[in-house]
Write an enzyme that holds these catalytic residues in place. Structure first.
Site, PDB file in Angstrom:
ATOM      1  N   CYS A 114       0.818  -1.225   0.000  1.00  0.00           N
ATOM      2  CA  CYS A 114       0.000   0.000   0.000  1.00  0.00           C
ATOM      3  C   CYS A 114       0.848   1.271   0.000  1.00  0.00           C
ATOM      4  O   CYS A 114       0.325   2.360  -0.223  1.00  0.00           O
ATOM      5  CB  CYS A 114      -0.961   0.011   1.182  1.00  0.00           C
ATOM      6  SG  CYS A 114      -2.350  -1.075   0.903  1.00  0.00           S
ATOM      7  N   HIS A 257      -3.222   7.353   2.407  1.00  0.00           N
ATOM      8  CA  HIS A 257      -3.702   6.138   1.751  1.00  0.00           C
ATOM      9  C   HIS A 257      -5.037   5.765   2.391  1.00  0.00           C
ATOM     10  O   HIS A 257      -5.163   5.737   3.615  1.00  0.00           O
ATOM     11  CB  HIS A 257      -2.682   5.017   1.937  1.00  0.00           C
ATOM     12  CG  HIS A 257      -3.226   3.682   1.567  1.00  0.00           C
ATOM     13  ND1 HIS A 257      -3.814   3.455   0.344  1.00  0.00           N
ATOM     14  CD2 HIS A 257      -3.317   2.518   2.253  1.00  0.00           C
ATOM     15  CE1 HIS A 257      -4.226   2.200   0.296  1.00  0.00           C
ATOM     16  NE2 HIS A 257      -3.940   1.621   1.442  1.00  0.00           N
ATOM     17  N   ASN A 287     -10.535   0.656  -0.526  1.00  0.00           N
ATOM     18  CA  ASN A 287      -9.064   0.718  -0.579  1.00  0.00           C
ATOM     19  C   ASN A 287      -8.613   0.303  -1.975  1.00  0.00           C
ATOM     20  O   ASN A 287      -8.758  -0.857  -2.357  1.00  0.00           O
ATOM     21  CB  ASN A 287      -8.505  -0.223   0.500  1.00  0.00           C
ATOM     22  CG  ASN A 287      -6.985  -0.286   0.500  1.00  0.00           C
ATOM     23  OD1 ASN A 287      -6.324   0.248  -0.398  1.00  0.00           O
ATOM     24  ND2 ASN A 287      -6.436  -0.949   1.500  1.00  0.00           N
TER      25      ASN A 287
HETATM   26  N1  ACO Z   1     -19.102  -7.613   8.506  1.00  0.00           N
HETATM   27  C1  ACO Z   1     -19.490  -7.937   9.752  1.00  0.00           C
HETATM   28  N2  ACO Z   1     -18.639  -8.332  10.721  1.00  0.00           N
HETATM   29  C2  ACO Z   1     -17.344  -8.389  10.408  1.00  0.00           C
HETATM   30  C3  ACO Z   1     -16.853  -8.057   9.141  1.00  0.00           C
HETATM   31  C4  ACO Z   1     -17.787  -7.667   8.166  1.00  0.00           C
HETATM   32  N3  ACO Z   1     -17.442  -7.332   6.907  1.00  0.00           N
HETATM   33  N4  ACO Z   1     -15.513  -8.208   9.134  1.00  0.00           N
HETATM   34  C5  ACO Z   1     -15.165  -8.599  10.363  1.00  0.00           C
HETATM   35  N5  ACO Z   1     -16.277  -8.732  11.134  1.00  0.00           N
HETATM   36  C6  ACO Z   1     -16.381  -9.153  12.509  1.00  0.00           C
HETATM   37  C7  ACO Z   1     -15.194  -9.997  12.917  1.00  0.00           C
HETATM   38  O1  ACO Z   1     -15.393 -11.335  12.522  1.00  0.00           O
HETATM   39  C8  ACO Z   1     -15.200  -9.834  14.420  1.00  0.00           C
HETATM   40  O2  ACO Z   1     -16.175 -10.689  14.959  1.00  0.00           O
HETATM   41  P1  ACO Z   1     -15.847 -11.534  16.294  1.00  0.00           P
HETATM   42  O3  ACO Z   1     -15.574 -10.476  17.335  1.00  0.00           O
HETATM   43  O4  ACO Z   1     -17.102 -12.300  16.490  1.00  0.00           O
HETATM   44  O5  ACO Z   1     -14.630 -12.332  15.945  1.00  0.00           O
HETATM   45  C9  ACO Z   1     -15.727  -8.380  14.609  1.00  0.00           C
HETATM   46  O6  ACO Z   1     -16.332  -8.028  13.359  1.00  0.00           O
HETATM   47  C10 ACO Z   1     -14.663  -7.394  14.926  1.00  0.00           C
HETATM   48  O7  ACO Z   1     -13.612  -7.601  14.041  1.00  0.00           O
HETATM   49  P2  ACO Z   1     -12.331  -6.748  14.129  1.00  0.00           P
HETATM   50  O8  ACO Z   1     -11.362  -7.347  13.160  1.00  0.00           O
HETATM   51  O9  ACO Z   1     -11.926  -6.545  15.539  1.00  0.00           O
HETATM   52  O10 ACO Z   1     -12.866  -5.340  13.556  1.00  0.00           O
HETATM   53  P3  ACO Z   1     -12.085  -4.011  13.369  1.00  0.00           P
HETATM   54  O11 ACO Z   1     -12.819  -2.944  14.023  1.00  0.00           O
HETATM   55  O12 ACO Z   1     -10.618  -4.118  13.667  1.00  0.00           O
HETATM   56  O13 ACO Z   1     -12.223  -3.753  11.798  1.00  0.00           O
HETATM   57  C11 ACO Z   1     -10.888  -3.912   9.814  1.00  0.00           C
HETATM   58  C12 ACO Z   1     -11.659  -4.685  10.885  1.00  0.00           C
HETATM   59  C13 ACO Z   1     -11.854  -3.033   9.080  1.00  0.00           C
HETATM   60  C14 ACO Z   1     -10.246  -4.910   8.875  1.00  0.00           C
HETATM   61  C15 ACO Z   1      -9.810  -3.048  10.497  1.00  0.00           C
HETATM   62  O14 ACO Z   1      -9.089  -3.833  11.432  1.00  0.00           O
HETATM   63  C16 ACO Z   1      -8.818  -2.445   9.521  1.00  0.00           C
HETATM   64  O15 ACO Z   1      -9.164  -1.570   8.752  1.00  0.00           O
HETATM   65  N6  ACO Z   1      -7.553  -2.847   9.596  1.00  0.00           N
HETATM   66  C17 ACO Z   1      -6.471  -2.239   8.786  1.00  0.00           C
HETATM   67  C18 ACO Z   1      -6.648  -2.384   7.298  1.00  0.00           C
HETATM   68  C19 ACO Z   1      -5.426  -1.843   6.608  1.00  0.00           C
HETATM   69  O16 ACO Z   1      -4.873  -0.816   6.935  1.00  0.00           O
HETATM   70  N7  ACO Z   1      -4.931  -2.560   5.656  1.00  0.00           N
HETATM   71  C20 ACO Z   1      -3.694  -2.147   5.044  1.00  0.00           C
HETATM   72  C21 ACO Z   1      -3.758  -2.040   3.639  1.00  0.00           C
HETATM   73  S1  ACO Z   1      -4.147  -3.531   2.766  1.00  0.00           S
HETATM   74  C22 ACO Z   1      -2.783  -3.857   1.753  1.00  0.00           C
HETATM   75  O17 ACO Z   1      -1.698  -3.476   2.025  1.00  0.00           O
HETATM   76  C23 ACO Z   1      -3.013  -4.745   0.540  1.00  0.00           C
END
Ligand code: ACO
Length: 335
Positions: A114, A257, A287
């Protein structure tokens, strides 16, 4: 001879097809409420057959070159930062070269996940600064839907497809500071396993087994990436502007980003800068990896919101775990 490096053209291409959060709710166990609240995303654009990385790039480039009044035949360097190249080889940059007729250009792709766009911007800037080339196209182009697992709600809702480009020109050094000024790049290779695509490279060449094991998709430990992204993005912004003795409150535009609006907002709060100076368009695109920062720049440029003399910081964080930032002083288009 040392040149100023100025952005003289910007362009973007976004596929017409849209996938909304409600569309996803019909595919995996998710909801518009969850996706909006946790990521800021409402919809993302996805390619149709024929909309390849090089096609999207070509469309974005034509707009940027037109804005700059430049002919493709004048282009001397094409760099395509991407994690989803059109092919493993040749470089997507070469395919774009053939499409636009940039017969003089040197061409290559780059990958720092990214952070790729800013890494590539740094490389292209250095070529121009020392006078090796007079101009360059830096084209962020990613088809993230090609590596998103549509059975995994944790990742598939996050990504979209797009291409966006900056056309850079080397111009004689001016007394007044202008153009691209400073970069900060880095990586923490001890945490490569929290965000990666396992298969398809030489460690795990593509086989029916790697496909069955879902090795060709994005794997991400979201919350861990989230925490590290916020800390690191704040630091890299501070580091890059310090190189030019600029304070956060002096910056007019913070262009991050677009991985998650909550990451961007947390970074903004840690930097203690007004929210209006932080541009967010993730609600419309998700993204788009390498395209996301030039997509922000092109939208702001089109809307006339980037004024000559504006101080702008670009910053990114992603797999690697890589980070990058760039400080620049905007110069309007030539009259
Ligand atoms: N819909 C509903 N529930 C979901 C979804 C969804 N789409 N996705 C995850 N959940 C659930 C999970 O299963 C979890 O349930 P559980 O508690 O029963 O296990 C709950 O929601 C909470 O999940 P978390 O992972 O704690 O949620 P979080 O608030 O952290 O959000 C996210 C997840 C959006 C992925 C976030 O962590 C994030 O944005 N992380 C960074 C992403 C990023 O910067 N990526 C880098 C670039 S990618 C690249 O380089 C190619």
């Amino acid at each position: 001879m040392d040149y100023d490096v100025i952005i003289r053209g910007t362009g973007r291409y976004v596929p017409e097809r849209v996938l909304t959060n409600d569309d996803f709710a019909r595919i995996v166990d998710t909801s518009d409420e969850w996706i909006t609240a946790r990521t800021g995303i409402k919809e993302r654009h996805i390619v149709a057959p024929g909309e390849t990385a090089s096609y999207m790039s070509e469309m974005a480039v034509r707009k940027a070159l037109e804005m700059a009044g430049a002919d493709p035949a004048e282009v001397e360097l094409i760099v395509v930062p991407t994690v989803t190249p059109e092919h493993v080889y040749p470089a997507t940059a070469s395919v774009v070269q053939g499409r636009i007729g940039a017969t003089k250009a040197a061409c290559f792709d780059m990958n720092a996940a990214c952070s790729s766009f800013i890494y590539a911007l740094n490389v292209a800037t250095n070529f121009l600064r020392v006078g090796q080339y007079k101009n360059a196209l830096v084209i962020g182009s990613d088809i993230m839907t090609s590596i998103a697992n549509y059975l995994d709600r944790n990742t598939c809702v996050l990504f979209g497809d797009a291409a966006a480009v900056l056309y850079l020109v080397a111009e004689p050094r001016s007394e007044t500071p202008r153009g691209i000024r400073a970069f900060d790049l880095g990586s923490d290779g001890t945490a490569v396993d929290i965000l990666y695509q396992y298969a398809g490279g030489s460690a795990a060449p593509p086989t029916p087994r790697t496909a069955l094991d879902e090795g060709h998709f994005v794997y991400m430990e979201g919350p861990e990436v989230f925490k590290r992204a916020v800390r690191t993005m704040e630091q890299t912004v501070r580091d890059v502007i310090a190189k030019e003795n600029v304070e956060p409150l002096e910056v007019d535009w913070f262009l991050a980003h677009q991985a998650n609006s909550r990451i961007i907002q947390s970074t903004q709060k840690r930097l203690q800068v007004p929210a209006e100076r932080v541009y967010i368009n993730i609600q419309r695109y998700g993204n788009t990896t390498s395209a996301s920062i030039p997509l922000c720049i092109d939208e702001l440029n089109e809307e006339g919101k980037l004024k000559s003399g504006n101080k702008v910081v670009l910053f990114a964080f992603g797999a690697g775990l890589s980070w990058a930032s760039c400080y620049l002083i905007w110069e309007g288009q030539r009259e």
